[in-house]
Design a protein around this motif. Structure first.
Motif: not given
Length: 497
Positions: A57-65, A112-128
């Protein structure tokens, strides 16, 4: 102020890009963190122990968040601006690192991983989008490439540091990337493209010239004129049928189809599966005697070096040329690895040595680092029209999350059923299909303004008339302003007399 005046437009573009890349590097650390976290938690005497189920779950939760964060960004970047959205991205990752650092249970670590995953999802459309709108066409390719370089650096950095110190201390160091980005964002301007989209033309001109100098005024004027055209079209199409027409627009559909295939290519190229299943893949290709941890760090370093090379050559080569050269190399390396493993498993090799699989894996990773991963990021920053950047970026990120899930979920099953050589052949076929689609849909974008790229996707019918109307209106307004200023000057002279 004196420093601001001395700084060249290129230096200013480097600064705003560095603010984005620092954030991206922190998210790269998120991707690589489980590789050093989970082995340390399995060691005897660890203050926090996890079951295999909890570790997965720690490894894969990023894919959901990622999907959760992805849908939070568009309304922020469209309504409140790119700068506010960048602030919003940085806060959850900082909170996620703090939760991870002070975690004493699985539940806190997962939060902590869920919060990081949410941030990761937010930066993907924004960074480029940020880098694409801030930078000049002549340097935009290199700046967009630096996004992938920053992510590769983050993965390499966390793997290297995490192999030397504890996972908590590693988290503290990784936190510094996000804090640095937050501080730099405070001094970064708002995107001139967003200001133009909101009708803040004076502020748009001021920021644009601060970022680009006075040599790119043609792009500025074209951007403002196109916004005026859009306003005319919106006034004509405020009904439900008008909204349907927007969704059917060529400049809306083609970039989305293009990015879905580019993102599929990015995931099936092998970078994602290698990051998650590096021990399995290296063992199957190089044999059980190979040091998986050594090769993991070595491949991370090679990827970083290759990304650096790509940053320098992206502005010297056409996008299409680079895409199909690296894409072709990726397909060839997949077929070669499949052939080598098949011959080795069936004892058909007349000569074998460790350097053969090492060269093949490094060829695959070279193609991944120089083209398959960074080029979709470059394209995403260029092909979406200003009017649809938020929506288009979100749809693109949904496809990224979907393909991440598909590749990681099906990989073990494919290995079990058709073995590694069959899996690599399937990936080669998928890559070939996506390259064919990209061949037909991708225009050459090197050296072109974002407006010129948008115009290539647009159907010409009806567009020229709108532009002519706006230009005519602009000319009339300029004439009126000139006549008013002449009258005002005459009256002032009379008063002085």
């Amino acid at each position: 102020m004196s420093t601001e005046r001395k700084a060249s437009p290129f230096v200013k573009q480097c600064f705003v890009t560095a603010a984005v890349c620092s954030n991206i590097a922190g998210h790269g650390c998120i991707i690589g963190y489980p590789a050093i976290l989970l082995p340390q938690l399995r060691q005897p005497g660890s203050q926090l122990t996890l079951t295999d189920e909890q570790g997965s779950w720690i490894a894969s939760v990023l894919g959901i968040t990622i999907l959760v964060g992805n849908f939070m960004t568009p309304p922020l970047m469209e309504r409140l601006g790119r700068k506010v959205a960048h602030f919003a991205v940085t806060l959850p990752i900082i909170a996620g690192w703090l939760a991870t650092i002070f975690a004493s249970s699985f539940e806190v670590l997962l939060i902590g991983r869920i919060l990081q995953g949410i941030s990761f999802g937010m930066i993907l459309p924004l960074g480029s989008v940020l880098v694409g709108e801030y930078t000049s066409p002549k340097n935009r390719g290199a700046f967009l490439m630096s996004v992938s370089w920053a992510q590769a650096f983050g993965i390499f950095f966390v793997h290297l540091i995490g192999s030397l110190i504890s996972w908590k201390k590693t988290g503290m160091i990784c936190l510094s990337f996000s804090i640095a980005s937050l501080l730099m964002t405070l001094y970064a301007p708002e995107s001139p493209s967003w200001l133009a989209s909101k009708g803040k033309y004076n502020e748009c001109k001021k920021v644009f010239r601060w970022l680009r100098g006075d040599e790119e005024n043609d792009e500025l004027e074209k951007m403002i004129q196109t916004k005026l055209v859009t306003e005319l079209q919106v006034k004509k199409k405020i009904t439900f049928n008008g909204i349907i027409e927007v969704v059917k627009k060529r400049e809306f559909i083609i970039p989305i189809v293009l990015m879905i295939h580019a993102n599929a290519m990015m995931q099936f190229a092998g970078g994602t599966t290698m990051a998650a299943y590096s021990t399995t893949i290296i063992g199957l290709i190089m044999g059980p005697d190979a040091s998986a941890h050594f090769w993991m760090v070595a491949l991370d370093a090679q990827r970083l070096i290759s990304n650096t090379i790509a940053v320098y050559i992206i502005d010297k080569m056409k996008r299409r040329t680079m895409m199909f050269l690296t894409g072709g190399l990726c397909v060839v390396s997949h077929v070669a690895i499949a052939g080598y493993v098949y011959l080795k498993v069936n004892n058909l090799l007349h000569y074998d040595a460790v350097w053969i699989p090492a060269v093949l894996i490094n060829l695959q990773f070279f193609s991944v680092a120089t083209g398959m991963v960074p080029l979709p990021n470059v394209i995403a920053g260029e092909v979406f029209p200003l009017e649809y950047k938020g929506l288009g970026g979100s749809i693109s990120v949904v496809s990224i999350a979907a393909f991440i899930f598909v590749t990681l979920k099906t990989f073990p099953g494919l290995i079990g059923s058709i073995h590694l050589h069959g899996t690599y052949l399937v990936y080669a076929v998928v890559l070939t299909y996506n390259l064919v689609v990209i061949w037909y849909l991708l225009p050459e974008t090197k050296g072109k303004t974002l407006q010129e790229i948008e115009d290539e996707f647009k159907a010409k019918k009806g567009k020229d008339k709108d532009i002519e109307d706006v230009l005519e209106t602009t000319k009339i307004n300029d004439t009126n302003c000139t006549e008013d200023s002449k009258i005002s000057e005459t009256e002032t002279l009379k008063e002085k007399e």
